[in-house]
Design a protein around this motif. Sequence first.
Motif, PDB file in Angstrom:
ATOM      1  N   UNK A  75     -23.738 -29.627  20.197  1.00 28.28           N
ATOM      2  CA  UNK A  75     -22.895 -28.732  20.973  1.00 28.28           C
ATOM      3  C   UNK A  75     -21.965 -27.942  20.056  1.00 28.28           C
ATOM      4  N   UNK A  76     -21.421 -28.609  19.048  1.00 29.91           N
ATOM      5  CA  UNK A  76     -20.582 -27.926  18.061  1.00 29.91           C
ATOM      6  C   UNK A  76     -21.395 -26.856  17.337  1.00 29.91           C
ATOM      7  N   UNK A 157     -32.134 -21.881  34.396  1.00 28.59           N
ATOM      8  CA  UNK A 157     -30.836 -21.686  33.764  1.00 28.59           C
ATOM      9  C   UNK A 157     -30.558 -20.207  33.514  1.00 28.59           C
ATOM     10  N   UNK A 158     -31.571 -19.455  33.130  1.00 31.05           N
ATOM     11  CA  UNK A 158     -31.376 -18.021  32.910  1.00 31.05           C
ATOM     12  C   UNK A 158     -30.984 -17.318  34.209  1.00 31.05           C
ATOM     13  N   UNK A 159     -31.549 -17.760  35.338  1.00 26.25           N
ATOM     14  CA  UNK A 159     -31.183 -17.180  36.626  1.00 26.25           C
ATOM     15  C   UNK A 159     -29.717 -17.454  36.944  1.00 26.25           C
ATOM     16  N   UNK A 160     -29.252 -18.636  36.579  1.00 26.56           N
ATOM     17  CA  UNK A 160     -27.846 -18.968  36.823  1.00 26.56           C
ATOM     18  C   UNK A 160     -26.930 -18.115  35.953  1.00 26.56           C
ATOM     19  N   UNK A 161     -27.370 -17.853  34.729  1.00 28.20           N
ATOM     20  CA  UNK A 161     -26.588 -17.002  33.844  1.00 28.20           C
ATOM     21  C   UNK A 161     -26.453 -15.600  34.445  1.00 28.20           C
ATOM     22  N   UNK A 182     -31.829 -23.782  23.818  1.00 30.01           N
ATOM     23  CA  UNK A 182     -32.172 -24.840  24.771  1.00 30.01           C
ATOM     24  C   UNK A 182     -30.931 -25.461  25.414  1.00 30.01           C
ATOM     25  N   UNK A 183     -30.000 -24.602  25.807  1.00 37.31           N
ATOM     26  CA  UNK A 183     -28.789 -25.067  26.495  1.00 37.31           C
ATOM     27  C   UNK A 183     -29.118 -25.220  27.981  1.00 37.31           C
ATOM     28  N   UNK A 184     -29.791 -26.286  28.313  1.00 36.88           N
ATOM     29  CA  UNK A 184     -30.328 -26.435  29.665  1.00 36.88           C
ATOM     30  C   UNK A 184     -29.388 -27.221  30.580  1.00 36.88           C
ATOM     31  N   UNK A 185     -29.791 -27.325  31.828  1.00 30.34           N
ATOM     32  CA  UNK A 185     -29.065 -28.087  32.843  1.00 30.34           C
ATOM     33  C   UNK A 185     -27.708 -27.451  33.165  1.00 30.34           C
ATOM     34  N   UNK A 202     -20.813 -27.627  29.008  1.00 26.22           N
ATOM     35  CA  UNK A 202     -21.848 -28.578  28.589  1.00 26.22           C
ATOM     36  C   UNK A 202     -23.056 -27.763  28.162  1.00 26.22           C
ATOM     37  N   UNK A 203     -23.176 -27.555  26.847  1.00 30.26           N
ATOM     38  CA  UNK A 203     -24.218 -26.654  26.354  1.00 30.26           C
ATOM     39  C   UNK A 203     -24.907 -27.202  25.109  1.00 30.26           C
ATOM     40  N   UNK A 204     -24.953 -28.524  24.996  1.00 32.11           N
ATOM     41  CA  UNK A 204     -25.612 -29.123  23.829  1.00 32.11           C
ATOM     42  C   UNK A 204     -27.119 -28.941  23.878  1.00 32.11           C
ATOM     43  N   UNK A 205     -27.687 -29.012  25.091  1.00 26.63           N
ATOM     44  CA  UNK A 205     -29.137 -29.051  25.166  1.00 26.63           C
ATOM     45  C   UNK A 205     -29.640 -30.288  24.448  1.00 26.63           C
TER      46      UNK A 205
END
Length: 216
Positions: A75-76, A157-161, A182-185, A202-205
């Motif tokens: 994530x970092x 996820x792209x649709x949510x963006x 791959x920042x999914x979910x 929350x973007x660790x993927x």
Amino acid sequence: MKPTVYELNIAMDIVVDLLKNGLKEAIEEKNISSWASERSEEFHMGCTKVVFLPETLPEWVIKTDTNGYHLCRREVENYRCAEDNKLERYFAETFCLCKQEGLYFSIQRRGDMEEARTMAEEAFYNSISDSYEPWNLNETSEEREQNISEMCDDMWDSERIYALYDGFEDVDALADFIETRMCNDLHSGNFAVINGEIVIVDFSGYWTDEELEDFE
């Protein structure tokens, strides 16, 4: 915004106290609950990370992993990549705190997650409902709402963006970044409002196979 030296010292004291009280032996909710109860601290435990919300750090949260995959480290790294791509405005500022006893700890800006959840759910709903076409022309209003709700749950996820950041000039770059890194979910609980803006927290993927080969 980066944490001050004073804030980093507070965060490190919390990490040291956590490790001293058994966290290094087992990252289990019962161990953390006992520690948090003694200190009257709040925490949230998910499938891959545990997030601490210390009262003494009102602007920040502390994160570590629950599964040994060092996703906080990723994530970092994702935040650094976002900075390199001039997309950091969409992510909560996230920095390495320390690595102790084999655990990687990060420190991340704190925001209002309840407000963000409401905003995200409304954006997702509007995105689906605006283009919704029923299969059954005789469906009831209850059936329509149920169908839209299920479609919201199934959004990419792209649709949510695009639903959240429609109209932003760099939304295409953000959607590409989310997919590439791959920042999914990106469900509605993975956002927060910071300084009036909704950002991803929350973007660790997950590590790619290539990244795992280079993991030290």
